[in-house]
Design a protein around this motif. Structure first.
Motif, PDB file in Angstrom:
ATOM      1  N   ARG A  43      75.177  -8.293  49.287  1.00  0.00           N
ATOM      2  CA  ARG A  43      75.120  -9.448  49.877  1.00  0.00           C
ATOM      3  C   ARG A  43      74.097  -9.979  50.881  1.00  0.00           C
ATOM      4  O   ARG A  43      73.376 -10.766  50.688  1.00  0.00           O
ATOM      5  CB  ARG A  43      76.454  -9.700  50.786  1.00  0.00           C
ATOM      6  N   ALA A  46      71.164 -11.251  49.004  1.00  0.00           N
ATOM      7  CA  ALA A  46      71.096 -12.452  48.561  1.00  0.00           C
ATOM      8  C   ALA A  46      70.687 -13.397  49.829  1.00  0.00           C
ATOM      9  O   ALA A  46      69.729 -14.266  49.770  1.00  0.00           O
ATOM     10  CB  ALA A  46      72.630 -12.849  48.179  1.00  0.00           C
ATOM     11  N   VAL A  47      71.159 -12.802  51.104  1.00  0.00           N
ATOM     12  CA  VAL A  47      70.834 -13.387  52.255  1.00  0.00           C
ATOM     13  C   VAL A  47      69.549 -13.656  52.560  1.00  0.00           C
ATOM     14  O   VAL A  47      68.776 -14.704  52.841  1.00  0.00           O
ATOM     15  CB  VAL A  47      71.651 -12.842  53.612  1.00  0.00           C
ATOM     16  N   LEU A  50      67.606 -15.991  50.331  1.00  0.00           N
ATOM     17  CA  LEU A  50      67.878 -17.280  50.743  1.00  0.00           C
ATOM     18  C   LEU A  50      67.016 -17.631  52.140  1.00  0.00           C
ATOM     19  O   LEU A  50      66.609 -18.540  52.093  1.00  0.00           O
ATOM     20  CB  LEU A  50      69.315 -17.474  50.978  1.00  0.00           C
ATOM     21  N   LYS A  51      67.008 -16.650  52.851  1.00  0.00           N
ATOM     22  CA  LYS A  51      66.225 -16.875  54.271  1.00  0.00           C
ATOM     23  C   LYS A  51      64.716 -16.999  53.813  1.00  0.00           C
ATOM     24  O   LYS A  51      63.834 -17.713  54.516  1.00  0.00           O
ATOM     25  CB  LYS A  51      66.660 -15.937  55.149  1.00  0.00           C
ATOM     26  N   GLY A  53      63.520 -18.418  51.317  1.00  0.00           N
ATOM     27  CA  GLY A  53      63.299 -19.679  50.656  1.00  0.00           C
ATOM     28  C   GLY A  53      63.250 -19.867  49.228  1.00  0.00           C
ATOM     29  O   GLY A  53      62.660 -20.208  48.399  1.00  0.00           O
ATOM     30  N   THR A  55      64.635 -20.393  46.531  1.00  0.00           N
ATOM     31  CA  THR A  55      65.558 -21.497  46.011  1.00  0.00           C
ATOM     32  C   THR A  55      65.063 -22.313  44.782  1.00  0.00           C
ATOM     33  O   THR A  55      65.630 -23.470  44.398  1.00  0.00           O
ATOM     34  CB  THR A  55      65.901 -22.510  46.998  1.00  0.00           C
ATOM     35  N   PHE A  56      63.978 -21.656  43.995  1.00  0.00           N
ATOM     36  CA  PHE A  56      63.353 -22.291  42.877  1.00  0.00           C
ATOM     37  C   PHE A  56      63.828 -21.626  41.657  1.00  0.00           C
ATOM     38  O   PHE A  56      64.444 -20.607  41.385  1.00  0.00           O
ATOM     39  CB  PHE A  56      61.747 -22.392  43.095  1.00  0.00           C
ATOM     40  N   PRO A 271      70.391 -17.956  39.398  1.00  0.00           N
ATOM     41  CA  PRO A 271      69.716 -18.205  40.825  1.00  0.00           C
ATOM     42  C   PRO A 271      68.992 -16.947  41.158  1.00  0.00           C
ATOM     43  O   PRO A 271      69.375 -15.733  41.023  1.00  0.00           O
ATOM     44  CB  PRO A 271      70.784 -18.324  41.641  1.00  0.00           C
ATOM     45  N   VAL A 272      67.686 -16.851  41.670  1.00  0.00           N
ATOM     46  CA  VAL A 272      66.966 -15.854  42.044  1.00  0.00           C
ATOM     47  C   VAL A 272      67.604 -14.887  43.172  1.00  0.00           C
ATOM     48  O   VAL A 272      67.525 -13.649  43.146  1.00  0.00           O
ATOM     49  CB  VAL A 272      65.611 -16.368  42.660  1.00  0.00           C
ATOM     50  N   PHE A 273      68.295 -15.631  44.382  1.00  0.00           N
ATOM     51  CA  PHE A 273      68.920 -15.010  45.285  1.00  0.00           C
ATOM     52  C   PHE A 273      70.134 -13.872  44.547  1.00  0.00           C
ATOM     53  O   PHE A 273      70.542 -13.076  45.324  1.00  0.00           O
ATOM     54  CB  PHE A 273      69.461 -15.825  46.392  1.00  0.00           C
ATOM     55  N   VAL A 274      70.871 -14.635  43.520  1.00  0.00           N
ATOM     56  CA  VAL A 274      71.988 -14.004  42.920  1.00  0.00           C
ATOM     57  C   VAL A 274      71.023 -12.653  42.082  1.00  0.00           C
ATOM     58  O   VAL A 274      71.703 -11.531  42.139  1.00  0.00           O
ATOM     59  CB  VAL A 274      72.782 -14.763  42.070  1.00  0.00           C
TER      60      VAL A 274
ATOM     61  N   GLU B  33      60.190 -29.764  39.296  1.00  0.00           N
ATOM     62  CA  GLU B  33      60.876 -29.240  40.202  1.00  0.00           C
ATOM     63  C   GLU B  33      59.794 -29.426  41.402  1.00  0.00           C
ATOM     64  O   GLU B  33      58.545 -29.297  41.208  1.00  0.00           O
ATOM     65  CB  GLU B  33      60.989 -27.692  40.082  1.00  0.00           C
ATOM     66  N   VAL B  37      61.416 -26.230  49.718  1.00  0.00           N
ATOM     67  CA  VAL B  37      62.514 -25.174  49.875  1.00  0.00           C
ATOM     68  C   VAL B  37      63.987 -25.947  50.198  1.00  0.00           C
ATOM     69  O   VAL B  37      63.716 -27.061  50.881  1.00  0.00           O
ATOM     70  CB  VAL B  37      62.216 -24.177  50.751  1.00  0.00           C
ATOM     71  N   ARG B  43      71.141 -23.747  52.892  1.00  0.00           N
ATOM     72  CA  ARG B  43      70.993 -22.241  52.868  1.00  0.00           C
ATOM     73  C   ARG B  43      72.179 -21.627  53.786  1.00  0.00           C
ATOM     74  O   ARG B  43      72.825 -20.686  53.355  1.00  0.00           O
ATOM     75  CB  ARG B  43      69.570 -21.830  52.857  1.00  0.00           C
ATOM     76  N   THR B 242      67.164 -26.817  42.970  1.00  0.00           N
ATOM     77  CA  THR B 242      66.899 -26.447  41.432  1.00  0.00           C
ATOM     78  C   THR B 242      67.441 -25.054  41.119  1.00  0.00           C
ATOM     79  O   THR B 242      68.101 -24.765  40.235  1.00  0.00           O
ATOM     80  CB  THR B 242      65.241 -26.395  41.099  1.00  0.00           C
ATOM     81  N   GLY B 243      67.152 -24.088  41.968  1.00  0.00           N
ATOM     82  CA  GLY B 243      67.346 -22.732  41.736  1.00  0.00           C
ATOM     83  C   GLY B 243      68.761 -22.358  41.912  1.00  0.00           C
ATOM     84  O   GLY B 243      69.340 -21.248  41.459  1.00  0.00           O
ATOM     85  N   TRP B 244      69.761 -23.241  42.350  1.00  0.00           N
ATOM     86  CA  TRP B 244      71.001 -22.872  42.661  1.00  0.00           C
ATOM     87  C   TRP B 244      72.049 -22.975  41.396  1.00  0.00           C
ATOM     88  O   TRP B 244      72.997 -22.091  41.345  1.00  0.00           O
ATOM     89  CB  TRP B 244      71.543 -23.848  43.979  1.00  0.00           C
TER      90      TRP B 244
END
Lengths: 388, 388
Positions: A43, A46-47, A50-51, A53, A55-56, A271-274, B33, B37, B43, B242-244
């Motif tokens: 986890r 992923a955090v 996200l921090k 950024g 999110t693309f 998702p990148v963070f996933v 896109e 961020v 987030r 976008t990335g979510w």
């Protein structure tokens, strides 16, 4: 609405679960999911992402570092392979949907080994294909495949053979010899093998190859890179990441571009963070899996003998997976029986009918439980429900 | 591999982008896109959910509170509706794929308004349907629909009409009167409308209904709950997510169960922590959207006049979306031209050919840029690339 979509059966597991929704006192073992939260270090990744950024959009096929890590992970279990054979998907079920889309269209014939979790056989139907079911059969404490029956069903007209082993719900797995025989046969008929091997690490035998880490036998142990083989995997079970919706496909390099296109048209990317969480999960596999599987073995060894001790039960001993599969003499309607167990005993199990008519009369019990005491308590409720 | 999958065109945008991958000096406007961020409070909601351990499966149709919030959000823009008309999906493109699966099988006829982003027309092909293309046409500074031509193409044999408005790539939108005429016609022919309205809030006109918040006209303004209408939405564009990979469908209540089944068979659900982020994004929409759209308008009003000032350019003024669409006199091969702009001017644009032959010769420029100065700099590079 398309008539065939209307006719797709709804989940009978959900039907049972819905019957218990208002009750907080139900001990629920119906879904294919443990009760353990994803480990903190996963986890945290992923955090952190996200921090930072992230999110693309990412590449359709997944982050290169994740594909590299997965190639190393799969290669260490089976035969060495490179990232050109890995596509990251938005869950294991999504990996299977993409595999179906790349291979199967209207009128194509698909052969499936059953009983099996219903998503696997629903996907080819959505694409207009015909599904022929080849049944496993219960036989003195385990479910068995009649290999000759399966090979006879797979002909040059068969586009895809679908096998889920270790199998959900029965716990049956394929042996190395069976895999070799199936592969040789499918090479002759020109049939693609789509293997759902998401439970390969939840295995109670030895290594897939001598000296390797514990894993169920895989088609990847016997197949060449260019064989007509797609293997679907998931982070859900081995890495306690059900809710993350992350999986992957192992594929022949010739299919990589087509699979990338299909990912674009289905969810575009994970998702990148996933994916960052998936990356640390894979990197940590050698450290986390032994205790996870050890605990699962404790759960199995708590539940199985307790079930076997009840009179009138036939219990299949699982070789892999996280399910006990059993039936009670005289109970032939598994959906009605499962609903009765919820109502009268506060015990939530999945009805066998959810996995096909071949499993009617049986019940599935997910034993992935943080506290094995919950399993013992559940068996006590079953005993009461059966008025034993 | 299925022959029709092999023949699906790969992304020509990726082809251009790949040509510039090694170069850090390219000003890239090729993808759909922005460069902003996801806002921190969105987030943070995902981070809080992860820390609380929300890592399990959720309901196929999404969290109830998210469906409630989306129903409120959509209802405030258009006609009131309840959560029984909302299904949460694993991205907007996934919402469209599910819409196609519920409606379209082999041999069905689909009519699509084009040019359009390629995913929309690829999805019915994957399901074995035939796609008839009805072209928008450039006409004195904007792309126009010939309504009579479209209505003539939609017959009782037409299963689905696919419309993306505000349109990617042209910026064209449908008027209220056109929507009413299309709906009335489709009621007569029994045709489903699948409307991709993901850019509805990125709109440079007024409200969809008098006194309402700014939004492009929607089929939801004119249709009844039980009309044959599916509207696909995404968190990607309006909420900088976008990335979510989070989206939703607005549907007739009669389709809810079938869509839930299909979600199970495609990705099963969206991650809970992603849905928590989506929830706060929707709840914060009234606070965040005005500045987002205001900034986008600044970007548009920076880029468009600068492009219009260059000699030899035909520029379509977008009514909605986040793209400028233009062509240069004498440039007829958009893919080659876009690659040349990368190589010679360090400018990354999307070739019109990526959106269908109707857009050949055109280029798409995504103007969602945190710093409008990047757009001005990009125009300068275009001028150099054109040797003006």
């Amino acid at each position: 609405m398309r008539e065939l979509i209307r006719q797709l059966p709804g989940s009978k597991i959900r039907e049972v679960a819905n019957a218990g929704l208002d009750r907080s006192d139900v001990l629920a073992f119906w879904f294919g999911e443990g009760d353990e939260v994803t480990p903190g270090f996963v986890r945290d990744a992923a955090v952190a992402s996200l921090k930072q950024g992230e999110t693309f959009y990412s590449h359709n096929l997944g982050l290169h570092e994740l594909r590299e890590a997965l190639a190393g992970y799969v290669g260490a279990l089976h035969r060495p392979l490179g990232p050109e054979r890995i596509a990251v998907t938005s869950s294991g079920v999504n990996a299977l949907m993409i595999a179906m889309q790349v291979l199967v269209g209207a009128g194509d014939e698909v052969v499936a080994v059953v009983p099996v979790w219903p998503n696997l056989t629903a996907q080819p139907v959505i694409l207009g294909a015909q599904v022929t079911r080849v049944p496993l059969r219960p036989q003195s404490g385990a479910w068995r495949l009649d290999l000759d029956e399966l090979l006879a069903a797979v002909t040059p007209r068969t586009r895809v053979l679908l096998v889920n082993a270790p199998n959900n719900p029965t716990g049956w797995t394929l042996s190395r010899d069976e895999q070799a025989a199936i592969l040789a046969h499918c090479r002759r008929t020109g049939t693609w093998i789509v293997a759902d091997e998401v439970y390969e690490r939840l295995y109670f035998g030895g290594g897939a190859r001598a000296g390797g880490p514990p894993a169920a036998p895989s088609f990847l142990d016997v197949a060449d890179a260019d064989d007509r083989l797609l293997v679907a995997h998931s982070f859900s079970k081995s890495f306690l990441m059900t809710g993350w919706r992350l999986g992957w496909l192992v594929l022949p390099p010739a299919l990589l571009d087509a699979v990338g296109k299909l990912i674009e048209f289905n969810t575009s990317c994970a998702p990148v963070f996933v994916q960052r969480a998936g990356l640390v999960a894979v990197e940590g596999a050698a450290a986390t899996l032994p205790s996870l599987v050890g605990h699962l073995r404790t759960c199995r060894d708590t539940l199985l003998p307790a079930l076997q001790a009840l009179p009138g039960l036939e219990v299949a001993v699982p070789e892999g997976g996280m399910y006990a599969f059993f039936r009670v003499v005289g109970e032939t309607d598994s959906l009605a029986f499962a609903k009765r167990l919820v109502a009268e005993a506060g015990l939530g199990l999945a009805p066998g009918a959810a996995f096909g008519p071949e499993a009617e009369g049986w019940l599935r019990w997910c034993f992935a439980s943080r506290d094995p005491g919950r399993l013992t308590q559940g068996v006590e409720r079953l005993r009461q429900g059966l008025r034993l």
